[in-house]
Design an enzyme around this catalytic site. Structure first.
Site, PDB file in Angstrom:
ATOM      1  N   GLY A 181      11.877  -6.431   0.867  1.00 10.73           N
ATOM      2  CA  GLY A 181      11.600  -6.576   2.145  1.00 10.73           C
ATOM      3  C   GLY A 181      11.110  -7.758   3.112  1.00 10.73           C
ATOM      4  O   GLY A 181      11.345  -8.837   3.275  1.00 10.73           O
TER       5      GLY A 181
ATOM      6  N   HIS B  50      18.010 -14.170   4.741  1.00  8.08           N
ATOM      7  CA  HIS B  50      18.157 -12.776   4.427  1.00  8.08           C
ATOM      8  C   HIS B  50      20.270 -13.045   4.025  1.00  8.08           C
ATOM      9  O   HIS B  50      21.194 -12.014   4.663  1.00  8.08           O
ATOM     10  CB  HIS B  50      18.427 -12.212   5.922  1.00  8.08           C
ATOM     11  CG  HIS B  50      16.742 -11.645   5.385  1.00  8.08           C
ATOM     12  ND1 HIS B  50      16.591 -11.593   7.313  1.00  8.08           N
ATOM     13  CD2 HIS B  50      15.927 -12.536   5.128  1.00  8.08           C
ATOM     14  CE1 HIS B  50      14.982 -11.402   6.853  1.00  8.08           C
ATOM     15  NE2 HIS B  50      14.833 -12.348   6.006  1.00  8.08           N
TER      16      HIS B  50
ATOM     17  N   TYR C  96      19.856   2.711   5.089  1.00 10.89           N
ATOM     18  CA  TYR C  96      18.721   3.179   4.468  1.00 10.89           C
ATOM     19  C   TYR C  96      17.188   2.140   4.769  1.00 10.89           C
ATOM     20  O   TYR C  96      16.732   2.010   4.385  1.00 10.89           O
ATOM     21  CB  TYR C  96      19.112   2.041   3.031  1.00 10.89           C
ATOM     22  CG  TYR C  96      19.568   2.716   2.245  1.00 10.89           C
ATOM     23  CD1 TYR C  96      18.950   3.348   0.886  1.00 10.89           C
ATOM     24  CD2 TYR C  96      21.295   2.956   1.984  1.00 10.89           C
ATOM     25  CE1 TYR C  96      19.650   4.773  -0.311  1.00 10.89           C
ATOM     26  CE2 TYR C  96      21.529   4.380   1.051  1.00 10.89           C
ATOM     27  CZ  TYR C  96      20.737   4.193   0.675  1.00 10.89           C
ATOM     28  OH  TYR C  96      21.726   5.178  -0.584  1.00 10.89           O
TER      29      TYR C  96
ATOM     30  N   GLU D 132      11.624  -2.377  -1.455  1.00  9.25           N
ATOM     31  CA  GLU D 132      12.415  -1.378  -2.087  1.00  9.25           C
ATOM     32  C   GLU D 132      13.425  -1.135  -3.811  1.00  9.25           C
ATOM     33  O   GLU D 132      14.131  -2.117  -3.980  1.00  9.25           O
ATOM     34  CB  GLU D 132      13.291  -0.785  -1.095  1.00  9.25           C
ATOM     35  CG  GLU D 132      12.539  -0.985   0.792  1.00  9.25           C
ATOM     36  CD  GLU D 132      14.067  -0.622   1.342  1.00  9.25           C
ATOM     37  OE1 GLU D 132      14.332  -0.064   1.059  1.00  9.25           O
ATOM     38  OE2 GLU D 132      13.172  -0.138   2.536  1.00  9.25           O
TER      39      GLU D 132
ATOM     40  N   ARG E 108      18.169  -4.393   4.799  1.00 10.76           N
ATOM     41  CA  ARG E 108      17.951  -5.873   5.028  1.00 10.76           C
ATOM     42  C   ARG E 108      18.537  -7.126   4.003  1.00 10.76           C
ATOM     43  O   ARG E 108      18.759  -8.145   4.945  1.00 10.76           O
ATOM     44  CB  ARG E 108      15.944  -5.726   5.176  1.00 10.76           C
ATOM     45  CG  ARG E 108      15.500  -6.959   5.635  1.00 10.76           C
ATOM     46  CD  ARG E 108      13.735  -7.169   5.540  1.00 10.76           C
ATOM     47  NE  ARG E 108      13.218  -7.994   5.930  1.00 10.76           N
ATOM     48  CZ  ARG E 108      12.913  -9.261   5.648  1.00 10.76           C
ATOM     49  NH1 ARG E 108      13.655  -8.715   3.368  1.00 10.76           N
ATOM     50  NH2 ARG E 108      12.064 -10.221   5.467  1.00 10.76           N
TER      51      ARG E 108
END
Ligand SMILES: [Ca+2]
Length: 354
Positions: free
Chosen positions: A229, A149, A245, A235, A210
């Protein structure tokens, strides 16, 4: 005006919702647009090419995530290593990630990278004199890094400011904190300062993300972003400044007050999207785990029914970019980052649109 040019102009206006009637289509109905018509391999032997942007001569600069090399690729397939970015520390999904060429490159010879360093993720400025890169200078530091991430896409907007996607760095609460650089889309100047007019007076442009890795602007200048996701929903978001968001409260569509739902979702098996590009009324989304290129027709602010191309034919897809002129895409794979995969397994493909 050339007929093809005129068609493109009308389509651009149609995408902005202005001239639907002129095209003879019912409002909200389908508009005939170009789509992938052919694909050929432009260059092979790459290792996790990640960021990419165009030089004024029609060649491109690519950033390789784990070799930290910047590589120039010409339209005829000629590949030239032009240098290695210093201070990059790979690990997990980190490394040398996004790359954006200055809109003023002809005079300032500058480009920008998003990379993982020993203790943070950061945006740095470099120069390219046509032969070699140099002049490394960090302009924004202190974006939290993690194994996963890290976000990492970097692109200049039509407003001339630099947009960067940042991941939550596996600290989900950071995404909702407007004072944190993580879990955000950032909008900055070329010196790393907050862009004027940002919604919270700092670097943050939108929050509640994210792990967004795709940015593209449509013909009307709207910003769209692709986001990975967790376990269920990837998304496609239409980005408004200051909007939230949803992450980590929401994954996908959840209809919470004060949070903005995505315009389109996919299961993580079908997508796990990284790069995003816009061409001729449609978005193109490069899917890693999904191993396909998604084409999503746009109708103003609405994202239509996605269609998949090249499913399981090329492997994991990382980055897609629209060739100057808009009649082709450059699409790169991300196969050398699979567990146990050797280096050199990636390629850049050229997709013609018709
Ligand atoms: Ca979301």
């Amino acid at each position: 005006m050339h007929a093809r040019t005129l068609r493109r102009a009308v389509r651009a206006l149609a995408s902005a919702g202005l001239v639907t009637a002129l095209l003879g289509a019912a409002p909200g109905g389908p508009t005939p647009l170009s789509a992938p018509a052919g694909i050929s391999q432009l260059s092979a032997g790459w290792s996790v090419p990640w960021g990419m942007d165009w030089l004024p001569d029609g060649s491109a600069l690519y950033a390789e995530r784990d070799t930290h090399r910047v590589v120039r690729l010409a339209p005829n397939g000629t590949r030239t290593v032009v240098g290695t970015v210093p201070n990059v520390v790979s690990g997990g999904e980190g490394g040398l990630l996004g790359l954006a060429v200055s809109p003023n490159f002809a005079t300032d010879r500058a480009f920008y990278v998003f990379h993982t360093a020993a203790n943070d993720n950061r945006v740095a400025r470099l120069t390219f004199d046509g032969t070699a890169i140099g002049g490394y200078q960090p302009i924004l530091t202190g974006i939290a890094r993690a194994t996963y991430h890290n976000g990492g896409r970097l692109a200049f907007g039509p407003d001339g400011y630099l947009y960067a996607t940042t991941g939550d760095a596996q600290q989900t609460a950071l995404a909702q904190n407007t004072q944190s650089l993580n879990g955000k889309i950032l909008r900055i100047t070329t010196t790393g300062a907050p862009a004027p007019g940002n919604p919270f007076g700092n670097h943050v442009y939108s929050l509640g993300h994210r792990n967004p890795q795709g940015l593209a602007w449509d013909a009307a200048g709207r910003l769209w972003a692709a986001e990975l996701g967790q376990n269920t929903w990837d998304e496609l978001n239409l980005i408004q400044q200051g909007a939230n968001y949803g992450w980590p409260t929401c994954e996908g569509t959840c209809g919470r007050p004060g949070m903005t739902d995505p315009r389109r979702t996919w299961s993580t098996a079908e997508a796990s999207p990284s790069g995003l590009a816009y061409a001729d009324g449609a978005l193109y989304l490069a899917a890693l785990r999904g191993q396909r290129l998604w084409r999503i027709p746009l109708n103003g602010t609405e994202a239509g029914t996605p269609q998949a191309y090249y499913q399981n034919q090329l492997g994991r897809l990382r980055t897609v970019a629209t060739e100057p002129g808009g009649t082709a895409l450059w699409l790169s794979t991300s196969n050398s980052d699979s567990p146990g995969a050797p280096a050199g397994r990636d390629a850049v493909h050229r997709v013609t649109l018709r």
